[in-house]
Design a protein around this motif. Structure first.
Motif, short mmCIF file in Angstrom:
data_model
loop_
_atom_site.label_atom_id
_atom_site.label_comp_id
_atom_site.label_asym_id
_atom_site.label_seq_id
_atom_site.Cartn_x
_atom_site.Cartn_y
_atom_site.Cartn_z
N ALA A 106 9.00 -34.82 6.50
CA ALA A 106 8.30 -36.02 6.95
C ALA A 106 8.00 -35.91 8.44
CB ALA A 106 9.14 -37.26 6.66
N THR A 107 8.90 -35.31 9.18
CA THR A 107 8.70 -35.03 10.61
C THR A 107 8.83 -33.52 10.81
OG1 THR A 107 9.64 -37.17 11.27
CG2 THR A 107 9.52 -35.44 12.95
N ALA A 133 7.05 -38.07 17.12
CA ALA A 133 8.25 -38.84 16.78
C ALA A 133 8.79 -39.54 18.02
CB ALA A 133 9.31 -37.92 16.19
N SER A 136 13.69 -43.15 17.13
CA SER A 136 14.13 -43.58 15.79
C SER A 136 14.33 -42.38 14.86
CB SER A 136 13.11 -44.54 15.17
OG SER A 136 11.86 -43.89 14.98
N TRP A 137 13.80 -41.22 15.25
CA TRP A 137 13.98 -40.02 14.42
C TRP A 137 15.38 -39.44 14.58
CZ3 TRP A 137 14.81 -35.17 16.78
CH2 TRP A 137 14.92 -34.09 15.88
N PRO A 139 18.56 -40.59 14.77
CA PRO A 139 19.64 -40.94 13.84
C PRO A 139 19.52 -40.28 12.47
CG PRO A 139 18.91 -42.88 15.04
CD PRO A 139 17.93 -41.78 15.35
N GLN A 140 18.31 -39.89 12.08
CA GLN A 140 18.14 -39.19 10.81
C GLN A 140 18.82 -37.83 10.84
OE1 GLN A 140 13.97 -39.16 9.54
NE2 GLN A 140 13.56 -40.92 10.87
N VAL A 141 18.84 -37.24 12.01
CA VAL A 141 19.47 -35.92 12.19
C VAL A 141 20.97 -36.07 12.43
CG1 VAL A 141 19.46 -33.80 13.57
CG2 VAL A 141 17.33 -35.05 13.18
N ASN A 143 23.15 -38.27 11.23
CA ASN A 143 23.89 -38.99 10.20
C ASN A 143 24.00 -40.48 10.52
OD1 ASN A 143 25.26 -39.07 7.73
ND2 ASN A 143 27.27 -38.79 8.67
N GLY A 144 22.90 -41.05 11.03
CA GLY A 144 22.85 -42.48 11.28
C GLY A 144 23.36 -42.92 12.64
N THR A 145 23.80 -41.98 13.47
CA THR A 145 24.32 -42.34 14.80
C THR A 145 23.20 -42.85 15.70
OG1 THR A 145 26.08 -40.68 14.65
CG2 THR A 145 25.54 -41.51 16.84
N ASN A 169 29.35 -34.98 10.90
CA ASN A 169 28.05 -34.71 11.50
C ASN A 169 27.84 -33.23 11.76
OD1 ASN A 169 26.53 -37.40 12.41
ND2 ASN A 169 28.73 -37.76 12.63
#
Length: 214
Positions: A106-107, A133, A136-137, A139-141, A143-145, A169
């Motif tokens: 997606a990115t 990007a 906001s991109w 946290p996807q890498v 693990n939500g951090t 992580n």
């Protein structure tokens, strides 16, 4: 006139035909046994000699060290594909590049994995450039951090990410990220904040170039 059979000292008389046959049979058996044993020893010696030749004939040099990864060359191909400048970390005497690749999804992300050259140093840092990007991109890498702070490095403001658990992580314990025009730059890994900041400092000129090209 036929010659009388010889007297055998152990018997005190001549051998009977049966005794003569038995003696010859025993002698033949003993000879065959000795020959089999000798042949076995000879075969073992030949085998040992062959193994010794193989061992000493094979070169015993040190393993050939793998050629260093040509990150700049790979980056040229990525720049041509993305029609945009990409980060190329300067390795110097401290870093080596373990991987460099363009990741789809997606990115689209250009990522270079760095690790110290010295055996006494531990950890790694991944330099990631996410095209089109923003923060906001990240946290996807990670693990939500989400970012917990900001820090100024080289005149740029960087988001600071501190994962609560490196085990959850992929051994990532620290990360910083900054916007570079349309792209988001993320440095993440298991090195200290100081080490990560030092690497970020070295990338500032390239980050500014990316920002100006957007």
């Amino acid at each position: 006139m036929s010659k009388p059979p010889p007297i055998i000292a152990e018997l005190g008389r001549p051998e009977t035909p049966d005794e003569t046959a038995a003696r010859k049979a025993a002698s033949s058996k003993a000879y065959r046994s000795s020959q089999t044993f000798r042949n076995l020893i000879a075969a073992l010696l030949v085998t040992v000699a062959i193994v010794a030749v193989i061992i000493f004939a094979v070169p015993r040099g040190e393993p050939v060290e793998a050629a260093p990864l040509d990150v700049a060359s790979i980056a040229e191909g990525v720049e041509s594909t993305m029609e945009s400048p990409v980060l190329v970390p300067e390795l110097g005497d401290f870093w080596r590049a373990n991987a460099a690749e363009l990741q789809g999804g997606a990115t689209v992300v250009w990522e270079v994995t760095l690790a110290p050259k010295a055996d006494t140093e531990r950890g790694f840092i991944k330099v990631a450039q996410a095209f089109d990007a923003d923060s906001s991109w990240a946290p996807q890498v990670l693990n939500g951090t989400a970012p917990t702070d900001t820090v100024n490095i080289g005149g740029l403001e960087w988001d600071v990410f501190t994962p609560s658990s490196s085990d959850a992580n992929a051994n990532v314990s620290y990360a910083i990220g900054t916007q570079a025009g349309d792209d988001y730059i993320l440095l993440y890994g298991s090195r200290s904040a100081d080490s990560t900041a030092e690497l970020a400092e070295s990338l500032i000129p390239q980050i500014r170039t990316i920002s100006e090209a957007s």
